[in-house]
Design an enzyme around this catalytic site. Structure first.
Site, short mmCIF file in Angstrom:
data_model
loop_
_atom_site.label_atom_id
_atom_site.label_comp_id
_atom_site.label_asym_id
_atom_site.label_seq_id
_atom_site.Cartn_x
_atom_site.Cartn_y
_atom_site.Cartn_z
N ASP A 190 0.76 -1.09 0.08
CA ASP A 190 -0.19 -0.01 -0.03
C ASP A 190 0.89 1.31 0.03
O ASP A 190 2.06 1.18 0.50
CB ASP A 190 -0.98 0.00 1.30
CG ASP A 190 -1.85 1.24 1.28
OD1 ASP A 190 -2.58 1.42 0.40
OD2 ASP A 190 -1.71 2.04 2.35
N ASP A 229 -0.44 4.92 0.71
CA ASP A 229 -0.65 6.04 1.96
C ASP A 229 -0.73 5.33 3.22
O ASP A 229 -1.66 4.42 3.58
CB ASP A 229 -1.96 6.87 1.34
CG ASP A 229 -2.09 7.39 0.18
OD1 ASP A 229 -1.00 8.02 -0.35
OD2 ASP A 229 -2.85 7.30 -0.65
N GLY A 250 9.63 13.79 35.33
CA GLY A 250 9.17 12.64 34.53
C GLY A 250 8.03 11.97 35.23
O GLY A 250 7.14 12.58 35.71
N THR A 310 16.86 8.18 34.81
CA THR A 310 16.35 8.85 33.62
C THR A 310 16.45 10.43 33.48
O THR A 310 16.61 10.88 34.22
CB THR A 310 14.80 8.23 33.63
OG1 THR A 310 14.28 8.85 34.45
CG2 THR A 310 14.72 6.83 33.48
N GLU A 352 12.32 9.48 26.87
CA GLU A 352 12.73 9.29 28.29
C GLU A 352 13.99 8.50 27.72
O GLU A 352 14.02 7.41 27.62
CB GLU A 352 11.68 8.50 28.70
CG GLU A 352 12.04 7.98 30.34
CD GLU A 352 10.96 7.46 30.80
OE1 GLU A 352 11.24 7.42 32.07
OE2 GLU A 352 9.69 7.13 30.20
N LEU A 396 19.67 6.63 31.13
CA LEU A 396 21.08 6.86 31.41
C LEU A 396 22.11 5.39 31.74
O LEU A 396 21.64 5.08 33.07
CB LEU A 396 21.56 8.03 31.94
CG LEU A 396 21.33 9.36 31.10
CD1 LEU A 396 19.97 9.57 30.50
CD2 LEU A 396 21.92 10.49 31.86
N TYR A 405 18.12 17.42 37.30
CA TYR A 405 16.96 18.31 36.82
C TYR A 405 17.33 19.82 36.46
O TYR A 405 18.23 20.36 37.09
CB TYR A 405 15.70 18.50 37.74
CG TYR A 405 15.04 17.23 38.10
CD1 TYR A 405 14.26 16.24 37.08
CD2 TYR A 405 15.14 16.75 39.53
CE1 TYR A 405 13.92 15.06 37.42
CE2 TYR A 405 14.35 15.55 39.65
CZ TYR A 405 13.92 14.80 38.83
OH TYR A 405 13.26 13.66 38.83
#
Length: 384
Positions: free
Chosen positions: A17, A19, A268, A280, A327, A330, A339
């Site tokens: 297909d 689209d 988060g 994170t 997200e 690390l 932060y």
């Protein structure tokens, strides 16, 4: 996403297909409709996207919008308004993730391919070859990589068939049977790849096994008749169907064209270091909406000064996300929270599709991929 039923057929041809499967036409349609709805004092409701997915020709989309939003005009009037804008946006239709890779792979291995779309033949031709004679100074040159690929698309297809070349479009099986006839093969030896429910229904009615890449990510239950359901074309494993396998996966990751994002670390979902033991660094998606729309929800491999794995989440049912989130996880020990610190990312590889996790335990990242081919990105100027 998961396989709906065991795979038991080998195929020799692929019917694609256009689209929503190869090209992000649906995104352009939504953008154009949104602009014109504002003129009528209406606002596009993203939850209504299912009403336009798989609807072609464009008149069917316009008719559905006029009816559902109670617009004070006839369908032909609305069509006259939006068609010029839509036509001008054809040069901005981008390839969906994995489309270029799949076409190049199958073409390079001599696998016959057909495009079978409910769109009129002239519309298909425009979408895949619109930029063949593009002026080098055109505003569309920012899409040069895609333009080059589009030129290759047209030559790669053995058959191109539009909805105006059959009596009934999808969900009728006619267009799939006609594609097999023009490819000079038995229908059972063809593998349709679709994104819409009508496309899946048509392929199954043609007694073909069908792979689906759902356009409606939050309604995958509608696609259960498909034989395989995948998150994107990047997740297709051709060898499952007897086709030549990709050879570009490296130690469980797929190298991709690098893309970049950055910004201050924000609060988060409370599922990072304190809960899962993995630091994170959530990033705001403000200013990155268009960029994220071009990339999959899933797990990507990232590399900056520290190694990391990053999830791009899209309405995750476990945490009730209301939109796409970014997200990074690390893979490094940090003594303190960070932060508001500036974080810059270079995204260089794809690992796997997004999935819902039934528990915190199953969410914990257990992989720590480190691949030498990515190490040169440590010196990327963006990270300096």
């Amino acid at each position: 996403m998961s396989i709906a039923k065991p795979l038991n057929k080998l195929v020799f041809c692929v019917i694609l297909d256009l689209d929503g499967t190869l090209a992000n036409t649906d995104g352009i349609v939504r953008d154009v409709l949104n602009v014109f709805l504002v003129k009528y004092g209406k606002q596009w409701d993203v939850r209504e996207v299912h009403k336009i997915i798989g609807k072609t020709p464009f008149e069917a989309v316009a008719a559905a919008v006029v009816k559902d939003y109670g617009l004070p005009c006839e369908t032909d009037e609305f069509m006259a308004e939006i068609t010029p804008t839509f036509s001008n946006q054809l040069c901005n239709i981008k390839a969906l993730p994995g489309a270029n890779r799949l076409i190049k792979h199958l073409s390079g291995h001599g696998v016959p391919m057909a495009v079978a779309s409910n769109s009129p033949r002239v519309g298909i031709e425009s979408k895949i070859s619109y930029h063949q004679d593009v002026d080098l100074h055109s505003s569309c040159m920012r899409l040069y990589g895609l333009i080059f690929t589009f030129i290759g698309w047209k030559e790669s297809f053995s058959v191109i068939i539009g909805g105006d070349e059959v009596q009934m479009g999808k969900p009728s099986p006619e267009i799939f049977l006609e594609a097999a006839k023009r490819l000079n093969v038995e229908p059972s030896s063809c593998l349709p790849i679709e994104d819409s429910v009508p496309g899946v229904m048509g392929g199954k009615a043609a007694e073909m096994e069908v792979v689906v890449v759902p356009s409606l990510l939050n309604a995958t239950h509608l696609y259960t008749s498909a034989d395989e359901m995948i998150n994107s074309l990047l997740d297709l494993r051709p060898e499952k169907w007897g086709l030549p396998p990709f050879q570009d996966w490296v130690e469980g990751t797929l190298p991709i064209e690098p893309w970049y994002m950055g910004g201050p670390v924000i609060k988060g979902f409370g599922r990072g270091l304190k809960v899962l033991g993995i630091p994170t660094a959530n990033l705001s998606t403000e200013g990155y909406t268009a960029l994220l729309s071009e990339h999959l929800s899933g797990v990507d491999y990232q590399l900056e000064v520290f190694k990391m794995v990053m999830t791009i989440g899209c309405w995750n049912p476990y945490f009730n996300n209301t939109g796409k989130t970014v997200e990074p996880w690390l893979l490094h020990e940090f003594g303190d929270d960070f932060y508001a610190a500036e974080l810059r990312l270079v995204i260089v590889g794809y690992i796997e599709a997004e999935a819902n996790f039934p528990s915190f335990e199953s969410l914990i990242v257990q992989k720590e991929p480190f691949i030498l081919i990515y190490s040169n990105y440590r010196e990327d100027p963006y990270l300096k």
